[in-house]
Scaffold this motif. Structure first.
Motif, short mmCIF file in Angstrom:
data_model
loop_
_atom_site.label_atom_id
_atom_site.label_comp_id
_atom_site.label_asym_id
_atom_site.label_seq_id
_atom_site.Cartn_x
_atom_site.Cartn_y
_atom_site.Cartn_z
N GLU A 29 73.71 13.76 -51.63
CA GLU A 29 74.61 12.76 -52.34
C GLU A 29 73.67 11.54 -52.86
O GLU A 29 74.17 11.08 -54.09
N LYS A 30 72.96 10.80 -51.87
CA LYS A 30 72.48 9.54 -52.13
C LYS A 30 71.05 9.44 -52.52
O LYS A 30 70.40 8.49 -53.03
N GLY A 31 70.21 10.70 -52.03
CA GLY A 31 68.99 10.63 -52.00
C GLY A 31 68.14 10.24 -50.63
O GLY A 31 68.78 9.52 -49.91
N PHE A 32 67.32 10.95 -50.20
CA PHE A 32 66.83 10.75 -48.91
C PHE A 32 66.32 9.57 -48.46
O PHE A 32 66.86 8.94 -47.43
N ASP A 33 65.61 8.67 -49.33
CA ASP A 33 65.01 7.48 -49.24
C ASP A 33 66.14 6.25 -49.23
O ASP A 33 65.98 5.25 -48.65
N ALA A 115 69.94 22.84 -54.68
CA ALA A 115 70.19 21.62 -54.46
C ALA A 115 69.10 21.16 -53.27
O ALA A 115 68.44 20.09 -53.13
N PHE A 116 69.07 21.94 -52.22
CA PHE A 116 68.44 21.78 -51.04
C PHE A 116 66.77 21.66 -51.38
O PHE A 116 66.06 20.83 -51.11
N HIS A 117 66.28 22.60 -52.32
CA HIS A 117 64.93 22.75 -52.81
C HIS A 117 64.51 21.36 -53.63
O HIS A 117 63.28 21.01 -53.58
N ARG A 118 65.46 21.06 -54.42
CA ARG A 118 65.40 19.86 -55.30
C ARG A 118 65.09 18.60 -54.45
O ARG A 118 64.15 17.69 -54.79
N LEU A 119 65.70 18.75 -53.44
CA LEU A 119 65.73 17.20 -52.29
C LEU A 119 64.31 17.47 -51.53
O LEU A 119 63.63 16.40 -51.70
N LEU A 120 64.01 18.80 -51.25
CA LEU A 120 62.82 18.86 -50.54
C LEU A 120 61.40 18.54 -51.55
O LEU A 120 60.83 17.73 -50.97
N TYR A 121 61.30 19.26 -52.48
CA TYR A 121 60.33 19.09 -53.46
C TYR A 121 60.03 17.85 -54.21
O TYR A 121 59.07 17.34 -54.70
N GLY A 122 61.53 17.23 -54.15
CA GLY A 122 61.28 15.93 -54.86
C GLY A 122 61.35 14.52 -53.77
O GLY A 122 61.33 13.49 -54.66
N THR A 123 60.86 14.82 -52.77
CA THR A 123 60.78 13.72 -51.68
C THR A 123 59.38 14.09 -51.07
O THR A 123 59.16 14.74 -50.45
N PRO A 124 58.41 13.00 -51.64
CA PRO A 124 57.08 13.19 -51.13
C PRO A 124 56.98 13.32 -49.78
O PRO A 124 56.26 14.04 -48.98
#
Length: 204
Positions: A29-33, A115-124
């Protein structure tokens, strides 16, 4: 007593799953960071110390989904039937995963998986942590191959890298808009090519 132990274990597993599911929902929803560990703990209705007992690092709240796969390649090699070589067993296992649309192969267009993969691969920081998980996979596979020295460690590293590259390529194409069915034939051909190259180079 054994019943009490079973109840406690089930409760721990439910708590573990609840914390992770809550965290991933917030991250999506908000982004990992942009989500703190304290926010996750509050939403999951646990204390921060309790959260860290289950998940030593914030990244593990996401990557625990890969935890069961860290020794998967090693298990495939160790449990392969007689007369089947390590690479042959791993090749079969990967192509079976493609047929099942296993998210680990990257060949899944399920919206939640994407969505999970975008979260994973989009977060260094998550990608960096994923590489640590893959290092554990390499060590386990090297042990299953015999761990006789540098040769087995090199072989394990190449095999795990090939599986990662295949999965990332499948995910990249699906993330760009292709369906899993549209990618499936190319994914199978790529896996066949990759494992053939490994076999020719590693002679396993």
């Amino acid at each position: 007593m054994s019943g009490d132990m079973g109840l406690r274990e089930r409760k721990k597993r439910r708590t573990y799953q609840t914390i992770s599911d809550t965290a991933i929902a917030l991250f999506l929803e908000k982004g990992f960071d942009r989500v703190s560990v304290a926010e996750v703990a509050a939403a999951a209705e646990v204390s921060k110390p309790t959260l860290f007992r289950y998940f030593p690092a914030k990244e593990d709240l996401v990557l625990h989904r890969f935890a069961d796969h860290r020794e998967e390649a090693a298990r495939v090699v160790a449990e392969r039937p007689g007369g089947v070589g390590p690479l042959q067993a791993l090749h079969r296992h990967f192509t079976d995963g493609l047929a099942r649309r296993d998210p680990v192969t990257g060949l899944s267009d399920d919206p939640e998986v994407l969505a999970f993969h975008r979260l994973l691969y989009g977060t260094p920081s998550l990608v960096a942590r994923l590489y640590a998980y893959q290092g554990a996979s390499e060590r386990a596979l090297a042990a299953a191959l015999g761990d006789s020295g540098l040769r087995d460690r090199l072989a394990a590293g190449q095999i795990i890298a090939v599986q990662r590259i295949l999965a990332e390529e499948n995910w990249r194409r699906i993330d760009a808009g292709a369906t899993a069915d549209a990618v499936a034939a190319d994914a199978l051909a790529a896996a066949d090519l990759a494992f053939r190259q490994l076999a020719e180079g590693l002679s396993l």
